[in-house]
Design an enzyme around this catalytic site. Sequence first.
Site: not given
Ligand code: NAD
Length: 496
Positions: A233, A267
């Site tokens: 997602e 998102c």
């Molecule tokens: P985040 O920083 O919380 O990361 C998401 C998860 O990935 C966390 O649990 C984190 O611990 C893990 N993570 C981070 N780096 C990692 C790595 N190198 N290796 C393994 N795991 C790792 O969240 P984010 O990515 O900043 O979230 C924002 C993004 O998510 C935006 O692009 C947003 O559009 C997208 N998003 C999508 C949805 C959806 O439902 N499609 C919902 C919310 C957010």
Amino acid sequence: MTITSMQPTPPSPGRETDSTLAASDGAPATFRSAKEAFLSGATAPLAWRRQQLEQVVTMLTENADLIRDAVVEDLGKHPSEAHLTEVASVVREAQHLLKHLKRWTRDRRVRTPLTIGTGRGWIQRQPLGAVLVIGAWNYPIHLSLMPVIGALAAGNAVVLKPSEVAPASSRMLAELTPRYLDTSAVHVVEGGVDETTALLDQPWDHVFYTGNGKVGSIVMEAAAKHLTPVTLELGGKSPAWVDGTASLEKAARAIVWGKFTNAGQTCVAPDYVLTTRDVAAELAQNLTAALEDSYGPDPRQSPDYSRIVSSHHAERLAGLLDSGTAGRTVTGGAVDVDARYVAPTILLDVDPEAAVMQEEIFGPILPIVIVDDLDAGLAFINARPKPLSLYVFTGSRVVRDAFSKRTSSGSMVFNHVVVHLLASELPFGGVGGSGMGSYHGEHSIRTFSHERAVFRKGRAFDPTRLVRPPFNAAKSRFLASGPAMRLLAGSKPAAD
Ligand code: NAD
């Protein structure tokens, strides 16, 4: 193999949480525990699934205030908004799953052709096993629990890794979950990159990840080692097309609501507006008016306006605003990194090459990009990665048809934004760069189940006799004959 208890642990606030257990025993132990719970058969019965879903509802309702406070601490949003998006929406989904659980999980009879003989065919929705859910920070409770309840409803054991970027919400999930849910089959592991990497090393039966696309490919690469299927997602730039046949006032109100709720950290928020020159200035005025209606003349003083999750992200947004080619600032532009405040900002006539147009903004900055006409608008969208959502404000059927037929996106909404994700009947997910797979309602059951093909042979006629070696002259003549051809081409369904 451990036969695990099906009873949820009664509330005991002082109890050691499973996150503590995971931290000391490590990811392999957490994986094993979930896998054993699944293999014991404890998670399969509908009674267990119902009990877990009911316990999620109880957990959320009994602790609504604590959860709301944790989200307010992480994101500085209005408590009512926190309640609506993090508690009420998940309760509603759990109740929806409970209501339809029996129907969505039962075997589905299919008609099978006579060519395979008489018998019965059906599709069995089977739980996958031990599922890893990796949550994101922007709706930290919602985005963690929505996949978890889908996985539980489908009969899986689950390990949840909430986002460390929303620490108060992550802690809350780690504390509450073992007090309400089956501690052998549902675990919460807190942590960041190291903990997630260790979890991703395990041979999960499914990984469900919400977050950005860069980490999405790390998740997919790790899962590929075990041939583990993934749901991703992701996000990206979701455009909002507005043309002169739409009500600019209504379009502006909807876009402002979807964009500036949670300070743009949604998102499916409209990332940018795409419009034509004849409409752009009037649309910008309407957007500014709608903004003032929602947050007053000084949004910084508004209790309804959220803060940015971290100073790192506030700095990133300040960098986008400072980049130079970002058009004319119609309103906003102020940033206070220490206070994690970024003013709701509208930029008019933004250069497509501007920094703000090169990445998902994920903050309260709304660029308006001007194109010549509808075709140029469609080309603009199609030249970029497929959006998670596409919003089209128009009164024209021709324009609606053009967007339907000539674009691809995870979802599309005409004359509104964001609301589609509240309809559990609609699959929620991306396509291409915005993700793969979907969930919500029955789509969650599909995502977290394997649809096993089952055929039970009846006692009557077995046509495979006719195609078994040795092929003698009589069999060959029959197989080349009209009746055999008709049978192979599409015979009547078999009756048992
Ligand atoms: P985040 O920083 O919380 O990361 C998401 C998860 O990935 C966390 O649990 C984190 O611990 C893990 N993570 C981070 N780096 C990692 C790595 N190198 N290796 C393994 N795991 C790792 O969240 P984010 O990515 O900043 O979230 C924002 C993004 O998510 C935006 O692009 C947003 O559009 C997208 N998003 C999508 C949805 C959806 O439902 N499609 C919902 C919310 C957010």
